[in-house]
Design an enzyme around this catalytic site. Structure first.
Site, PDB file in Angstrom:
ATOM      1  N   SER A   1     -19.013 -32.346 -71.115  1.00 51.06           N
ATOM      2  CA  SER A   1     -19.922 -32.459 -70.058  1.00 51.06           C
ATOM      3  C   SER A   1     -19.991 -32.288 -67.980  1.00 51.06           C
ATOM      4  O   SER A   1     -18.814 -32.247 -68.388  1.00 51.06           O
ATOM      5  CB  SER A   1     -20.072 -34.245 -69.410  1.00 51.06           C
ATOM      6  OG  SER A   1     -21.265 -33.953 -68.054  1.00 51.06           O
TER       7      SER A   1
ATOM      8  N   HIS B   1     -22.856 -30.245 -72.825  1.00 54.06           N
ATOM      9  CA  HIS B   1     -23.642 -31.407 -72.769  1.00 54.06           C
ATOM     10  C   HIS B   1     -24.551 -30.657 -71.138  1.00 54.06           C
ATOM     11  O   HIS B   1     -23.428 -30.738 -70.203  1.00 54.06           O
ATOM     12  CB  HIS B   1     -23.009 -33.197 -72.917  1.00 54.06           C
ATOM     13  CG  HIS B   1     -23.770 -33.740 -72.593  1.00 54.06           C
ATOM     14  ND1 HIS B   1     -24.547 -34.137 -73.463  1.00 54.06           N
ATOM     15  CD2 HIS B   1     -23.696 -35.141 -71.603  1.00 54.06           C
ATOM     16  CE1 HIS B   1     -25.439 -36.020 -72.575  1.00 54.06           C
ATOM     17  NE2 HIS B   1     -25.017 -35.537 -71.835  1.00 54.06           N
TER      18      HIS B   1
ATOM     19  N   ASP C   1     -25.711 -32.612 -67.955  1.00 49.47           N
ATOM     20  CA  ASP C   1     -26.935 -33.835 -67.526  1.00 49.47           C
ATOM     21  C   ASP C   1     -27.375 -33.440 -66.318  1.00 49.47           C
ATOM     22  O   ASP C   1     -27.206 -32.650 -64.701  1.00 49.47           O
ATOM     23  CB  ASP C   1     -25.670 -34.777 -67.102  1.00 49.47           C
ATOM     24  CG  ASP C   1     -24.747 -35.325 -67.996  1.00 49.47           C
ATOM     25  OD1 ASP C   1     -25.539 -35.748 -69.324  1.00 49.47           O
ATOM     26  OD2 ASP C   1     -23.883 -35.378 -67.956  1.00 49.47           O
TER      27      ASP C   1
ATOM     28  N   MET D   1     -30.046 -34.938 -63.505  1.00 49.81           N
ATOM     29  CA  MET D   1     -30.425 -35.939 -63.177  1.00 49.81           C
ATOM     30  C   MET D   1     -31.419 -35.999 -61.185  1.00 49.81           C
ATOM     31  O   MET D   1     -30.860 -34.769 -60.697  1.00 49.81           O
ATOM     32  CB  MET D   1     -28.792 -36.599 -62.417  1.00 49.81           C
ATOM     33  CG  MET D   1     -28.516 -37.519 -63.238  1.00 49.81           C
ATOM     34  SD  MET D   1     -27.102 -37.858 -62.525  1.00 49.81           S
ATOM     35  CE  MET D   1     -25.754 -37.842 -63.975  1.00 49.81           C
TER      36      MET D   1
ATOM     37  N   HIS E   1     -29.579 -33.665 -71.361  1.00 51.67           N
ATOM     38  CA  HIS E   1     -29.500 -35.112 -71.409  1.00 51.67           C
ATOM     39  C   HIS E   1     -30.321 -35.292 -70.054  1.00 51.67           C
ATOM     40  O   HIS E   1     -30.012 -34.800 -68.664  1.00 51.67           O
ATOM     41  CB  HIS E   1     -28.503 -35.918 -71.237  1.00 51.67           C
ATOM     42  CG  HIS E   1     -28.010 -37.425 -70.946  1.00 51.67           C
ATOM     43  ND1 HIS E   1     -26.785 -37.886 -70.734  1.00 51.67           N
ATOM     44  CD2 HIS E   1     -29.229 -38.006 -71.054  1.00 51.67           C
ATOM     45  CE1 HIS E   1     -27.640 -39.343 -70.135  1.00 51.67           C
ATOM     46  NE2 HIS E   1     -28.762 -39.368 -70.546  1.00 51.67           N
TER      47      HIS E   1
ATOM     48  N   MET F   1     -32.386 -37.698 -67.956  1.00 58.01           N
ATOM     49  CA  MET F   1     -32.032 -38.668 -66.831  1.00 58.01           C
ATOM     50  C   MET F   1     -33.438 -38.666 -65.222  1.00 58.01           C
ATOM     51  O   MET F   1     -32.652 -38.656 -64.198  1.00 58.01           O
ATOM     52  CB  MET F   1     -31.283 -39.085 -65.982  1.00 58.01           C
ATOM     53  CG  MET F   1     -30.014 -39.265 -66.393  1.00 58.01           C
ATOM     54  SD  MET F   1     -28.155 -39.378 -66.595  1.00 58.01           S
ATOM     55  CE  MET F   1     -27.804 -37.634 -67.110  1.00 58.01           C
TER      56      MET F   1
ATOM     57  N   MET G   1     -25.917 -44.927 -74.600  1.00 57.57           N
ATOM     58  CA  MET G   1     -24.680 -44.806 -73.517  1.00 57.57           C
ATOM     59  C   MET G   1     -23.711 -45.668 -73.575  1.00 57.57           C
ATOM     60  O   MET G   1     -24.140 -47.055 -73.501  1.00 57.57           O
ATOM     61  CB  MET G   1     -25.952 -45.090 -72.083  1.00 57.57           C
ATOM     62  CG  MET G   1     -26.681 -43.730 -71.478  1.00 57.57           C
ATOM     63  SD  MET G   1     -25.875 -42.367 -71.402  1.00 57.57           S
ATOM     64  CE  MET G   1     -24.621 -42.528 -70.542  1.00 57.57           C
TER      65      MET G   1
ATOM     66  N   GLY H   1     -25.426 -42.070 -64.409  1.00 57.54           N
ATOM     67  CA  GLY H   1     -25.314 -41.773 -63.204  1.00 57.54           C
ATOM     68  C   GLY H   1     -23.864 -41.004 -62.597  1.00 57.54           C
ATOM     69  O   GLY H   1     -24.490 -39.767 -62.041  1.00 57.54           O
TER      70      GLY H   1
ATOM     71  N   GLY I   1     -20.378 -39.375 -63.795  1.00 57.79           N
ATOM     72  CA  GLY I   1     -19.334 -39.188 -64.392  1.00 57.79           C
ATOM     73  C   GLY I   1     -17.659 -40.223 -64.464  1.00 57.79           C
ATOM     74  O   GLY I   1     -18.138 -41.083 -62.668  1.00 57.79           O
TER      75      GLY I   1
ATOM     76  N   ASP J   1     -22.198 -41.794 -75.003  1.00 60.30           N
ATOM     77  CA  ASP J   1     -22.088 -40.917 -74.029  1.00 60.30           C
ATOM     78  C   ASP J   1     -21.172 -41.295 -72.519  1.00 60.30           C
ATOM     79  O   ASP J   1     -21.826 -43.204 -73.089  1.00 60.30           O
ATOM     80  CB  ASP J   1     -23.454 -40.433 -73.569  1.00 60.30           C
ATOM     81  CG  ASP J   1     -23.444 -39.167 -72.520  1.00 60.30           C
ATOM     82  OD1 ASP J   1     -22.101 -38.872 -71.257  1.00 60.30           O
ATOM     83  OD2 ASP J   1     -24.445 -38.858 -71.456  1.00 60.30           O
ATOM     84  N   GLY J   2     -20.191 -41.332 -72.024  1.00 60.34           N
ATOM     85  CA  GLY J   2     -19.504 -42.203 -71.303  1.00 60.34           C
ATOM     86  C   GLY J   2     -18.177 -43.364 -71.404  1.00 60.34           C
ATOM     87  O   GLY J   2     -18.142 -43.888 -71.917  1.00 60.34           O
ATOM     88  N   GLY J   3     -17.365 -42.321 -70.695  1.00 62.14           N
ATOM     89  CA  GLY J   3     -15.654 -43.008 -70.923  1.00 62.14           C
ATOM     90  C   GLY J   3     -15.365 -42.477 -72.337  1.00 62.14           C
ATOM     91  O   GLY J   3     -14.014 -43.541 -72.042  1.00 62.14           O
TER      92      GLY J   3
ATOM     93  N   GLY K   1     -16.890 -36.266 -69.981  1.00 63.99           N
ATOM     94  CA  GLY K   1     -16.497 -34.694 -68.877  1.00 63.99           C
ATOM     95  C   GLY K   1     -14.732 -35.057 -68.382  1.00 63.99           C
ATOM     96  O   GLY K   1     -14.957 -33.887 -68.141  1.00 63.99           O
ATOM     97  N   SER K   2     -15.132 -36.187 -67.423  1.00 63.03           N
ATOM     98  CA  SER K   2     -13.814 -36.372 -66.916  1.00 63.03           C
ATOM     99  C   SER K   2     -12.389 -35.914 -67.513  1.00 63.03           C
ATOM    100  O   SER K   2     -11.612 -35.772 -66.841  1.00 63.03           O
ATOM    101  CB  SER K   2     -13.634 -37.157 -66.157  1.00 63.03           C
ATOM    102  OG  SER K   2     -14.765 -38.800 -67.409  1.00 63.03           O
TER     103      SER K   2
HETATM  104  C1  DX5 Z   1     -23.605 -40.157 -67.149  1.00 64.38           C
HETATM  105  C2  DX5 Z   1     -22.904 -39.248 -67.895  1.00 64.38           C
HETATM  106  C3  DX5 Z   1     -22.627 -37.975 -68.925  1.00 64.38           C
HETATM  107  C4  DX5 Z   1     -21.205 -38.766 -68.031  1.00 64.38           C
HETATM  108  C5  DX5 Z   1     -19.840 -38.428 -68.980  1.00 64.38           C
HETATM  109  O1  DX5 Z   1     -24.803 -40.651 -66.666  1.00 64.38           O
HETATM  110  O2  DX5 Z   1     -24.899 -38.753 -68.948  1.00 64.38           O
HETATM  111  O3  DX5 Z   1     -22.229 -37.562 -69.556  1.00 64.38           O
HETATM  112  O4  DX5 Z   1     -21.104 -36.857 -67.555  1.00 64.38           O
HETATM  113  O5  DX5 Z   1     -19.237 -38.601 -67.823  1.00 64.38           O
HETATM  114  P1  DX5 Z   1     -17.149 -39.463 -68.135  1.00 64.38           P
HETATM  115  O6  DX5 Z   1     -17.189 -38.280 -70.062  1.00 64.38           O
HETATM  116  O7  DX5 Z   1     -16.598 -38.862 -66.916  1.00 64.38           O
HETATM  117  O8  DX5 Z   1     -17.934 -40.940 -68.450  1.00 64.38           O
HETATM  118 ZN    ZN Z   2     -24.784 -37.294 -70.161  1.00 64.84          ZN
END
Ligand code: DX5
Ligand code: ZN
Length: 219
Positions: free
Chosen positions: A8, A33, A35, A37, A66, A68, A137, A142, A144, A175-177, A197-198
């Site tokens: 991401s 990916h 994102d 927002m 993605h 949002m 999710m 919102g 990362g 997606d997420g963590g 992402g992170s």
């Molecule tokens: C959150 C995003 C994710 C996020 C994932 O709203 O949709 O794609 O960037 O980041 P990590 O992998 O750091 O949780």
């Molecule tokens: Zn995402």
């Protein structure tokens, strides 16, 4: 099963975004990916179709958008023009979910529906047969860098059962963590596509991180 890893860009260095997307492609990513927002549907503001169009010629990776954003429909053709391969949206952000899915497909993109941690699976009842991807999710959208919510694991398994019953290929993305130390468990629950992402952009060596993730996917 074929597994896909989708870095991401939310955690990339935005001052060097072009180099960053090239670097994750070279490091072995399968998708990019992206994102989006809007500071309305989610409490954060990121990037739009202009940035997607600017990155598109730099990589061969399919761009996994993605959304949002609310309302969602009017931005969809813009992302199709900007080179998105997949466009996913949240049902809460659309007045007419079936119409939005059709709109994405008419634009020549694959269509995905995104379920927040508290969104019930019933929203797949009359949509799954038209979808190319379900995105679950595992954090509230919102930001990362949040922690993976383990309560989503049984939900992943339930969606996997629904997809298998359908008997057609639908990607199941989480997606997420997502990190190297939980990716195997998430895959065992039934996911095949992993947003990180992170865990990737926060690492020194992108290729080593993606290789480590992939190695743990031999399940
Ligand atoms: C959150 C995003 C994710 C996020 C994932 O709203 O949709 O794609 O960037 O980041 P990590 O992998 O750091 O949780
Ligand atoms: Zn995402």
């Amino acid at each position: 099963m074929a597994f896909r890893i989708a870095p991401s860009i939310l955690s990339a260095d935005f001052a060097r975004l072009g180099e960053e997307v090239r670097a994750v492609e070279a490091a072995g990513a399968d998708l990019l990916h992206f994102d989006v927002m809007d500071n309305h549907y989610v409490p954060n503001l990121t990037v739009g179709p202009l940035v997607c169009a600017a990155l598109k010629p730099l990589v061969r990776l399919p761009i996994d958008v993605h959304l949002m954003v609310k309302p969602v429909d009017r931005i969809i053709p813009e992302f199709a023009k900007a080179g998105a391969a997949i466009i996913s949206f949240h049902p809460e952000a659309s007045e007419h979910v079936d119409r939005t899915i059709s709109l994405i497909k008419e634009q020549g993109c694959k269509a995905g529906l995104v379920l927040n941690p508290a969104t019930p699976l019933s929203c797949l009842d009359h949509t799954l047969d038209k979808l190319d991807l379900v995105l679950l999710m595992s954090v509230n959208p919102g930001f990362g860098g949040q922690q993976f919510m383990r309560a989503v694991l049984p939900k992943i398994a339930d969606v996997r059962k629904r997809i298998d019953r359908l008997g057609r290929e639908v990607w199941l993305e989480v997606d997420g963590g997502v990190k190297a130390d939980n990716i195997a468990e998430i895959a065992r629950a039934g996911a095949d596509t992993f947003v990180a992402g992170s865990a990737i952009f926060g690492a020194k060596d992108y290729a080593a991180t993606i290789r480590d993730m992939r190695a743990r996917l031999v399940i």
